[in-house]
Design an enzyme around this catalytic site. Structure first.
Site, PDB file in Angstrom:
ATOM      1  N   SER A   1       0.869  -1.242   0.147  1.00 59.63           N
ATOM      2  CA  SER A   1      -0.023  -0.038  -0.119  1.00 59.63           C
ATOM      3  C   SER A   1       0.758   1.181  -0.055  1.00 59.63           C
ATOM      4  O   SER A   1       2.149   1.292   0.471  1.00 59.63           O
ATOM      5  CB  SER A   1      -1.078   0.057   1.361  1.00 59.63           C
ATOM      6  OG  SER A   1      -1.478   1.297   1.508  1.00 59.63           O
TER       7      SER A   1
ATOM      8  N   TYR B   1      -2.014  -1.761  10.206  1.00 59.12           N
ATOM      9  CA  TYR B   1      -2.081  -1.960   8.666  1.00 59.12           C
ATOM     10  C   TYR B   1      -0.946  -1.594   7.934  1.00 59.12           C
ATOM     11  O   TYR B   1      -0.238  -2.092   7.208  1.00 59.12           O
ATOM     12  CB  TYR B   1      -3.347  -1.358   8.117  1.00 59.12           C
ATOM     13  CG  TYR B   1      -3.424  -1.193   6.796  1.00 59.12           C
ATOM     14  CD1 TYR B   1      -4.046  -2.440   6.141  1.00 59.12           C
ATOM     15  CD2 TYR B   1      -3.210  -0.338   5.886  1.00 59.12           C
ATOM     16  CE1 TYR B   1      -4.135  -2.504   4.730  1.00 59.12           C
ATOM     17  CE2 TYR B   1      -3.648  -0.300   4.595  1.00 59.12           C
ATOM     18  CZ  TYR B   1      -3.775  -1.562   3.845  1.00 59.12           C
ATOM     19  OH  TYR B   1      -3.829  -1.544   2.386  1.00 59.12           O
TER      20      TYR B   1
END
Ligand SMILES: NC(=O)c1ccc[n+]([C@@H]2O[C@H](COP(=O)([O-])OP(=O)(O)OC[C@H]3O[C@@H](n4cnc5c(N)ncnc54)[C@H](O)[C@@H]3O)[C@@H](O)[C@H]2O)c1
Length: 254
Positions: free
Chosen positions: A147, A160
């Site tokens: 990401s 995350y």
């Protein structure tokens, strides 16, 4: 004519919804033979049927990537169905399920551990499951999804972002380890993608802010990622391994 990914056997995790389902439809349309997996069994069954109706080839299997048994079953299933494994896309993760964002003190230890188990141990187990076959073939390409939050360091998403950062080191170290066997692995960092999960979990202001900082200032769609995934699975990228591809419309330069 370039072969692309035609007839390549590709395993895809987290394919029941969101971006994973779009990858699956694209790879199948390009002629890959797919094993689509997810914890959401109904979702991947429906996807495989839809791909079949559109003229593609896909088999569905329920797989929890945090489970060693499940990931080994996934590799065995692919071999039973298609006799080889050419590609793995490590797409499954706890992402939209973690929204809305929360501060460090609001993340309890059990949730932290679960995010690491799915987002870090999951790709490790999936790679471990497919490597014996890829080693036998002396070929294979593994694409793992990270990401661009790793580059920007957003707040409220500590578990995350930490998990997606771990995949950078994982990919680089793994590339060294499997290169001698003719197997490649690369990492893709999407920006904020317009999916149902993102539309529900992020405010309109947050999405507008993400768009405003892009050199290409428009919404990012799941389809924007299709090209890089297919390229990395194909022989066109035969001399590329251990690399990180940031696909975010030029929000961050890396
Ligand atoms: N959507 C974005 O803006 C964005 C941005 C950057 C990176 N990503 C990454 O892209 C990938 C796909 O994102 P998305 O938006 O489609 O996510 P999503 O949350 O919509 O979908 C994730 C999928 O993974 C599955 N899954 C969750 N836990 C699993 C497990 N233990 N085993 C197997 N499957 C499991 C879910 O059932 C779901 O189908 C993820 O790795 C995510 O981190 C997404």
């Amino acid at each position: 004519m370039a072969q692309g990914i035609r007839d390549k056997v590709v395993l895809l995790t987290g394919a029941a919804q969101g971006i994973g389902a779009i990858y699956a439809r694209h790879l199948a349309a390009e002629g890959a033979k797919l094993v689509v997996t997810d914890v959401n069994e109904e979702g991947v069954q429906a996807l495989a049927e839809a791909i079949g109706r559109a003229g593609g080839t896909a088999r569905a299997l329920k797989v929890d990537i945090a489970s060693q048994d499940d990931t080994e079953r996934m590799a065995r299933f692919a071999l039973e169905q298609f006799g080889r494994i050419d590609g793995l896309v490590n797409n499954a993760a706890l992402f939209s399920a973690l929204l809305p964002k929360r501060s460090m003190m609001e993340i309890d230890v059990a949730q932290w551990d679960r995010v690491m188990a799915v987002n870090v141990r999951g790709p490790f187990l999936c790679c471990r499951a497919v490597l014996p076959q890829m080693r036998q073939q002396k070929s294979g390409s593994i694409v793992t999804i990270s990401s661009n939050t790793v580059l920007s360091g957003v707040s409220g998403f500590l578990h995350y972002v930490t998990s997606k950062s771990a995949l950078v080191g994982f990919t680089r170290a793994l590339a060294r380890e499997i290169g001698p066997d003719g197997i490649r692995t690369n990492l893709v960092m999407p920006g904020l993608v317009d999916t149902d999960g993102v539309r529900q979990g992020y405010s309109e202001e947050d999405r507008a802010r993400a768009q405003a900082v892009r050199a290409l200032a428009r919404p990012q769609t799941p389809e924007d990622l299709n090209g890089v995934i297919a390229f990395l699975l194909s022989e066109d990228s035969a001399f590329i391994t251990g690399q990180t591809f940031n696909v975010d419309g030029g929000a961050l330069f890396h």
